[in-house]
Design an enzyme around this catalytic site. Structure first.
Site, PDB file in Angstrom:
ATOM      1  N   ASP A  19       0.847  -1.200   0.000  1.00 16.28           N
ATOM      2  CA  ASP A  19       0.000   0.000   0.000  1.00 16.28           C
ATOM      3  C   ASP A  19       0.891   1.262   0.000  1.00 16.28           C
ATOM      4  OD1 ASP A  19      -2.429   1.276  -0.049  1.00 16.28           O
ATOM      5  OD2 ASP A  19      -2.935   0.904   2.043  1.00 16.28           O
ATOM      6  N   HIS A  20       0.237   2.424  -0.039  1.00 18.32           N
ATOM      7  CA  HIS A  20       0.919   3.741  -0.085  1.00 18.32           C
ATOM      8  C   HIS A  20       2.438   3.770   0.086  1.00 18.32           C
ATOM      9  CE1 HIS A  20      -2.786   6.105   0.055  1.00 18.32           C
ATOM     10  NE2 HIS A  20      -3.262   5.117   0.786  1.00 18.32           N
TER      11      HIS A  20
ATOM     12  N   HIS B 144      -9.431   8.501   4.366  1.00 23.02           N
ATOM     13  CA  HIS B 144      -8.803   7.494   5.231  1.00 23.02           C
ATOM     14  C   HIS B 144      -9.230   7.621   6.694  1.00 23.02           C
ATOM     15  CE1 HIS B 144      -5.702   7.672   1.909  1.00 23.02           C
ATOM     16  NE2 HIS B 144      -5.952   6.386   1.984  1.00 23.02           N
ATOM     17  N   GLY B 145      -9.258   6.503   7.395  1.00 19.22           N
ATOM     18  CA  GLY B 145      -9.517   6.503   8.838  1.00 19.22           C
ATOM     19  C   GLY B 145     -10.993   6.688   9.139  1.00 19.22           C
TER      20      GLY B 145
ATOM     21  N   GLY C 139      -9.901   4.184   1.812  1.00 24.01           N
ATOM     22  CA  GLY C 139     -10.767   4.679   2.882  1.00 24.01           C
ATOM     23  C   GLY C 139     -12.060   3.898   2.958  1.00 24.01           C
TER      24      GLY C 139
ATOM     25  N   ASN D  73      -9.965  -0.708  -0.342  1.00 22.11           N
ATOM     26  CA  ASN D  73      -8.991  -0.807   0.741  1.00 22.11           C
ATOM     27  C   ASN D  73      -9.671  -0.643   2.097  1.00 22.11           C
ATOM     28  OD1 ASN D  73      -7.251  -0.816  -1.426  1.00 22.11           O
ATOM     29  ND2 ASN D  73      -5.883   0.742  -0.573  1.00 22.11           N
ATOM     30  N   VAL D  74      -9.363  -1.574   2.982  1.00 23.62           N
ATOM     31  CA  VAL D  74      -9.948  -1.550   4.317  1.00 23.62           C
ATOM     32  C   VAL D  74      -8.826  -1.719   5.334  1.00 23.62           C
ATOM     33  CG1 VAL D  74     -11.504  -2.732   5.924  1.00 23.62           C
ATOM     34  CG2 VAL D  74     -12.107  -2.575   3.492  1.00 23.62           C
TER      35      VAL D  74
ATOM     36  N   THR E 275      -9.068   0.478   8.833  1.00 22.35           N
ATOM     37  CA  THR E 275      -9.611   0.874  10.139  1.00 22.35           C
ATOM     38  C   THR E 275     -10.663  -0.114  10.656  1.00 22.35           C
ATOM     39  OG1 THR E 275      -9.151   3.180   9.590  1.00 22.35           O
ATOM     40  CG2 THR E 275     -10.678   2.794  11.390  1.00 22.35           C
TER      41      THR E 275
HETATM   42 ZN   LIG Z   1      -5.170   4.666   1.164  1.00 22.76          ZN
END
Ligand SMILES: [Zn+2]
Length: 285
Positions: free
Chosen positions: A82-83, A178-179, A207, A228-229, A231
């Site tokens: 990821d990132h 995100h978050g 997010g 994308n998961v 949190t």
């Molecule tokens: Zn992301």
């Protein structure tokens, strides 16, 4: 079976009309549980890794875990980095990873394009696929990041960006962040339709925690392929551990706690997988 390249996984999802969740994992347990659920559901999944998680889960151990556990299920299992901000961050992962994200989304457009193109030029000859981001997916803690369309992806620019960089998949901003979200997200589906029509590569939603289920499903139905998961899994895991301890599972020490938390956390994973599968496919059971 069934370790697979993430790009193959996403292309299949795009062709068949379902979404693939990518869960960022922090330890052996969360990685193994994600893969177990994929096997039970008979659907592909990506296991995500963020370089900042290395103090919790050694990257080589993470890759070995994913590949070993993937060999025990029929469903295709991908491993994605990821990132990352630059090639220097990506390089140490290339021995074990075949799918990476370069995130230049906070840079001016031309710099994002140049950075992404340079990473694609290095990665493609090695058989590594590259996800990029256009528009900027910010923080759920910022109302401006969620609601200001200036941060959203421009469909025309998306087409130009994909053609110029050669990226394999594209993360877009349509009101996702995100978050944890300070205000319930209200995704811009009109924009999703425009971007979907403008580019042919798989689209990615970052997010993916805290987005209402019906909006998540609708994205999958409209041709978004990767979700994308982090949190929801991260917090769900903590809640499951707390609940296990409150129920007295710790009388057997960590063994008792982890066995109880496992079933609870797997249900968080399963729920995300099911809402992304609107036609109830079970392709690999
Ligand atoms: Zn992301």
């Amino acid at each position: 079976m069934a370790y697979a390249n993430c790009l193959q996984i996403l292309k299949d999802a795009q062709a068949k009309g379902y979404g693939v969740p990518m869960f960022n994992v922090l330890d052996y347990e969360s990685a193994a549980w994600v893969i177990e659920v994929a096997g039970e559901e008979g659907m592909p999944v990506e296991v995500g890794f963020f370089h900042g998680f290395a103090p919790s889960f050694d990257p080589i151990a993470a890759a070995l875990t994913v590949k070993e556990m993937a060999s025990r299920v029929k469903a295709p299992i991908g491993l994605h980095l990821d990132h990352t901000p630059d090639y220097k961050t990506i390089a140490p992962f290339l021995k074990n990873w075949d799918s990476v994200m370069i995130d230049g989304s906070s840079l001016p457009y031309e710099e994002n394009l140049a950075l992404t193109k340079s990473v694609v030029e290095i990665c493609h000859p090695m058989g590594v696929s590259v996800e990029a981001e256009l528009g900027h997916v910010g923080s759920g803690a910022s109302l401006d990041d969620i609601q200001n369309p200036d941060h959203y992806t421009d469909p025309k620019k998306a087409a130009e960006f994909v053609a110029a960089t050669g990226c394999d998949s594209l993360a877009i901003a349509i009101g996702n962040a995100h978050g944890q979200y300070v205000a319930a997200p209200n995704l811009d589906f009109g924009r999703l339709a425009e971007v979907r029509a403008a580019v042919d590569v798989p689209l990615v939603l970052h997010g993916g925690s805290g987005i209402p289920d019906e909006q998540f499903s609708k994205c999958a139905a409209m041709g978004m392929s990767k979700f994308n998961v982090f949190t929801d899994l991260n917090m769900g895991y903590v809640e499951a551990v707390k609940k296990a301890i409150a129920a007295g599972a710790d009388k057997r020490g960590m063994l008792g706690v982890m066995l109880a938390a496992k079933e609870e956390t797997k249900e968080v994973i399963r729920h995300k997988m099911r809402i992304l599968n609107p036609n109830d496919l079970h392709l690999y059971r």
